[in-house]
Design an enzyme around this catalytic site. Structure first.
Site, PDB file in Angstrom:
ATOM      1  N   GLY A 175       0.916  -1.466  -0.098  1.00  0.00           N
ATOM      2  CA  GLY A 175       0.523  -0.113   0.004  1.00  0.00           C
ATOM      3  C   GLY A 175       1.126   1.239  -0.134  1.00  0.00           C
ATOM      4  O   GLY A 175       0.512   2.746   0.844  1.00  0.00           O
TER       5      GLY A 175
ATOM      6  N   GLN B 137      -2.117   7.749   0.978  1.00  0.00           N
ATOM      7  CA  GLN B 137      -1.645   8.367   1.729  1.00  0.00           C
ATOM      8  C   GLN B 137      -0.418   8.891   2.862  1.00  0.00           C
ATOM      9  O   GLN B 137       0.150   9.510   2.639  1.00  0.00           O
ATOM     10  CB  GLN B 137      -2.855   9.733   2.212  1.00  0.00           C
TER      11      GLN B 137
ATOM     12  N   TYR C 263     -15.346  -0.936   7.213  1.00  0.00           N
ATOM     13  CA  TYR C 263     -14.206  -0.081   7.653  1.00  0.00           C
ATOM     14  C   TYR C 263     -13.813  -0.344   8.770  1.00  0.00           C
ATOM     15  O   TYR C 263     -12.968  -1.337   9.468  1.00  0.00           O
ATOM     16  CB  TYR C 263     -13.509   1.215   7.130  1.00  0.00           C
TER      17      TYR C 263
END
Ligand code: SER
Length: 323
Positions: free
Chosen positions: A17, A21, A148
């Protein structure tokens, strides 16, 4: 004359990943810390401007993770890939599948390959209606309302399970919303606190998807990265929480961030158009008690809201080439 002896590092890190961000900034920080040759970045695709070792990894496929671990003799894995809170609600079962499958793959590869440490991020999204919203404690009840959040609450328990059952050294923090100039968030509920600074420096009006008084825990990127590295560097015996540590930076509402920005841009215009993300935010804490992190590995945040604002404005102006 003696030849220069290269500094050898036994640590080889795989980041899953690395385009995200946090992943993108963490990759850079780790390369600076242990040398670019010891860090393997991975994601679903390689960004054109990426410099360093990169592998295309779809972490839902365990064989590709295993191959990278074997090829590069990886000793630590940072697993940052996940579908975040707001995007996750668009397809709940797919979000569950991806967030859990990738975690299980990482845990299994780590266990079978003798990986020394794993980092797995959790989130303030693990809290729901039955946790107090102020100074939410480490041990507060977890009844997350997003898929999530459910995946992170489950993931924390799996991390602890792998530690207790197999001795795998998995470490985790519950990140608040992360604010940074280096990268953009994707599909979260706290994303507004990054977008707002871009609009401010571009001198455009900002439309906020949260109510103006919705206070959420946030953290500046520098603090988030430092927390991650400090947690991962801490001696194994001092890590007492094997689910995930509460982590605090600072907390504020949209109207407070707007006031902070207006100290620099007095004419900054904002309208409030709350959408489904307001319902998600309403169930999350306002402030976080991170005393366990401070006790066990000396965590201490350093950036206040006004310091975040000052740095964001300065760095984004440089990026946009604004005088
Ligand atoms: N920043 C994340 C989100 O908003 C929370 O972990 O989904």
């Amino acid at each position: 004359m003696l030849d220069k002896i290269p500094i050898m590092s036994d640590t080889k890190i795989l980041i899953i990943g690395a385009n995200g961000q946090l992943g993108s900034v963490l990759t850079k920080a780790l390369k600076e810390k242990i040398g670019a040759e010891n860090v393997v970045a991975s994601d679903l695709f390689k960004k054109d401007d990426f410099e360093g070792i990169f592998e295309i990894i779809d972490a839902t496929d365990i064989t590709v993770i295993q191959k990278a671990v074997d090829t590069y003799k990886i000793t630590q894995i940072y697993h940052l890939a996940a579908i975040l809170s707001a995007n996750g609600e668009k397809n709940p079962l797919r979000t569950w599948d991806i967030n859990m499958k990738t975690l299980f793959n990482v845990l299994e590869v780590a266990r079978l390959s003798g990986i020394e440490k794993v980092f797995y991020p959790s989130s303030i999204a693990v809290f729901g209606d039955n946790a107090p919203q102020d100074n939410t404690s480490q041990a507060a009840y977890l009844d997350p309302a997003t898929v999530y959040g459910i995946s992170k609450a489950a993931g924390e328990n799996w991390a602890q399970y792998y530690f207790m059952r197999y001795g795998l050294d998995v470490r985790s923090v519950r990140y608040p919303g992360v604010i940074g100039y280096q990268s953009l968030p994707g599909g979260g509920t706290t994303d507004y606190a990054v977008d707002i600074y871009h609009k401010a420096v571009l001198e455009e009006e900002f439309s906020c998807f949260l109510n103006k008084e919705e206070v959420l825990p946030m953290i500046f990127m520098e603090d988030a990265i430092r927390a991650t590295l400090e947690l991962m560097d801490a001696p194994k015996e001092s890590i007492k929480t094997r689910t995930s540590y509460n982590l605090a930076g600072t907390s504020f509402s949209p109207e407070e961030i707007v006031s902070s920005i207006r100290k620099i841009y007095p004419d900054f215009k904002v309208k409030y158009e709350p959408d489904f993300r307001q319902d998600i935010a309403a169930k999350w804490p306002n402030t976080i008690d991170d005393s366990a992190a401070s006790k066990d590995w000396n965590w201490k945040p350093s950036y206040t809201l006004d310091e975040i604002t000052k740095t964001m404005v300065q760095k984004l102006k440089e990026q946009y080439n604004i005088q």
